[in-house]
Design a protein around this motif. Structure first.
Motif, PDB file in Angstrom:
ATOM      1  N   PRO A 202       0.809  -1.226   0.000  1.00  0.00           N
ATOM      2  CA  PRO A 202       0.000   0.000   0.000  1.00  0.00           C
ATOM      3  C   PRO A 202       0.843   1.278   0.000  1.00  0.00           C
ATOM      4  O   PRO A 202       0.552   2.225  -0.737  1.00  0.00           O
ATOM      5  N   LEU A 203       1.890   1.296   0.819  1.00  0.00           N
ATOM      6  CA  LEU A 203       2.760   2.477   0.863  1.00  0.00           C
ATOM      7  C   LEU A 203       3.524   2.635  -0.449  1.00  0.00           C
ATOM      8  O   LEU A 203       3.666   3.754  -0.962  1.00  0.00           O
ATOM      9  N   VAL A 244      -6.122   0.074  -9.592  1.00  0.00           N
ATOM     10  CA  VAL A 244      -5.703  -1.144  -8.871  1.00  0.00           C
ATOM     11  C   VAL A 244      -6.135  -1.077  -7.414  1.00  0.00           C
ATOM     12  O   VAL A 244      -6.637  -2.061  -6.851  1.00  0.00           O
ATOM     13  N   THR A 245      -5.975   0.094  -6.774  1.00  0.00           N
ATOM     14  CA  THR A 245      -6.380   0.216  -5.368  1.00  0.00           C
ATOM     15  C   THR A 245      -7.897   0.154  -5.212  1.00  0.00           C
ATOM     16  O   THR A 245      -8.389  -0.226  -4.151  1.00  0.00           O
ATOM     17  N   MET A 246      -8.629   0.522  -6.258  1.00  0.00           N
ATOM     18  CA  MET A 246     -10.091   0.399  -6.199  1.00  0.00           C
ATOM     19  C   MET A 246     -10.516  -1.061  -6.341  1.00  0.00           C
ATOM     20  O   MET A 246     -11.444  -1.518  -5.679  1.00  0.00           O
ATOM     21  N   LEU A 247      -9.825  -1.786  -7.210  1.00  0.00           N
ATOM     22  CA  LEU A 247     -10.153  -3.200  -7.409  1.00  0.00           C
ATOM     23  C   LEU A 247      -9.739  -4.037  -6.205  1.00  0.00           C
ATOM     24  O   LEU A 247     -10.386  -5.049  -5.892  1.00  0.00           O
ATOM     25  N   HIS A 248      -8.665  -3.625  -5.538  1.00  0.00           N
ATOM     26  CA  HIS A 248      -8.163  -4.353  -4.365  1.00  0.00           C
ATOM     27  C   HIS A 248      -8.025  -3.364  -3.206  1.00  0.00           C
ATOM     28  O   HIS A 248      -6.943  -2.779  -3.014  1.00  0.00           O
ATOM     29  N   TRP A 250      -7.489  -3.519  -0.166  1.00  0.00           N
ATOM     30  CA  TRP A 250      -6.431  -3.715   0.837  1.00  0.00           C
ATOM     31  C   TRP A 250      -5.122  -3.065   0.428  1.00  0.00           C
ATOM     32  O   TRP A 250      -4.229  -2.841   1.257  1.00  0.00           O
ATOM     33  N   LEU A 251      -5.009  -2.678  -0.852  1.00  0.00           N
ATOM     34  CA  LEU A 251      -3.822  -1.994  -1.330  1.00  0.00           C
ATOM     35  C   LEU A 251      -3.891  -0.477  -1.126  1.00  0.00           C
ATOM     36  O   LEU A 251      -2.917   0.224  -1.407  1.00  0.00           O
TER      37      LEU A 251
END
Length: 255
Positions: A202-203, A244-248, A250-251
């Motif tokens: 995530p960071l 990508v962060t919307m699809l996953h 937790w990222l």
């Protein structure tokens, strides 16, 4: 207000896809311009980019409300640095979206005789400051993780003295300023940073996304000119990372 935020979040994915397409058009238009071929196609691509930009501004109507809600949540964080960076960052995002909404109204003719250049520059200034605060937050998070890693290694060496460096490596006679030793320390530090980022996706994604995004307002404000090709590439990369962060979820870096 909560119902509006929930409704508004549903349009964010569409806005991200349009943003990716918009900057892809910018990159494609730059490539066609450099090749000096297909003038009509280049004009069509430029018009398509402008239409996508206008559509994105329409989808972003009301995003100021969501940014204000995020600032309201961030102000209660216990960490003073995160509280400062996130609260002021969200407030700047709210002002950026508000300026963008005014700019959209001017481009559509709802507000006549609007100085679009002035409002565009004002919008990008708020955007730049928000990104600077986001990068500052990322660096702060990285420093916390590096400090935690150092404490863990120190505790591990204390509990297992045999893993510590031999005494001659710690001797004062060691040339601490020698280029070889400085280079070894630099490589070790870089390796530690890479390891920490690799273990915290995530960071890493947030730092890459903000790092790409920051070149956009820098170019638009004339602070650091990079050209439409580089700006288009950065815009595509940051948009893909956002998707990508919307699809996953937790990222997505929290808070």
């Amino acid at each position: 207000m909560d119902s509006w935020v929930r409704f508004n979040s549903q349009s964010q994915a569409k806005e991200r896809v349009l943003r990716t397409a918009q900057y892809a058009c910018m990159l494609l238009g730059y490539t066609l311009h450099k090749s000096r071929v297909a003038t009509n196609l280049h004009r069509t691509i430029s018009d398509l980019e402008a239409h996508m930009s206008l559509t994105r501004k329409l989808l972003c109507l009301g995003n100021s409300v969501e940014a204000l809600q995020a600032a309201k949540r961030a102000i209660h964080l216990s960490d003073s640095v995160l509280r400062l960076c996130l609260t002021i960052g969200h407030l700047n995002r709210a002002m950026y979206f508000a300026c963008d909404n005014v700019l959209w109204a001017g481009k559509t003719g709802i507000i006549s005789k609007l100085d679009q250049q002035k409002w565009s520059q004002r919008s990008f200034r708020y955007y730049l400051f928000a990104l600077i605060l986001n990068v500052t937050r990322d660096v702060y998070e990285l420093c916390l993780l590096l400090d935690s890693e150092d404490r863990y290694r120190s505790a591990k060496c204390s509990s297992n003295p045999s893993s510590a460096l031999p005494a001659h490596h710690l001797s004062p006679s060691s040339s601490s300023s020698s280029p070889a030793l400085m280079w070894a320390r630099l490589c070790r530090h870089i390796h530690q940073v890479v390891t920490v980022l690799y273990s915290n996706p995530p960071l890493l994604l947030d730092l890459l996304k903000n790092g790409c995004d920051i070149f956009i307002p820098l170019d638009k404000l004339g602070i650091y000119r990079t050209g439409p090709g580089f700006v288009g590439t950065c815009g595509v990369l940051s948009s893909v990372l956002s998707i990508v962060t919307m699809l996953h979820p937790w990222l997505k870096l929290k808070p």
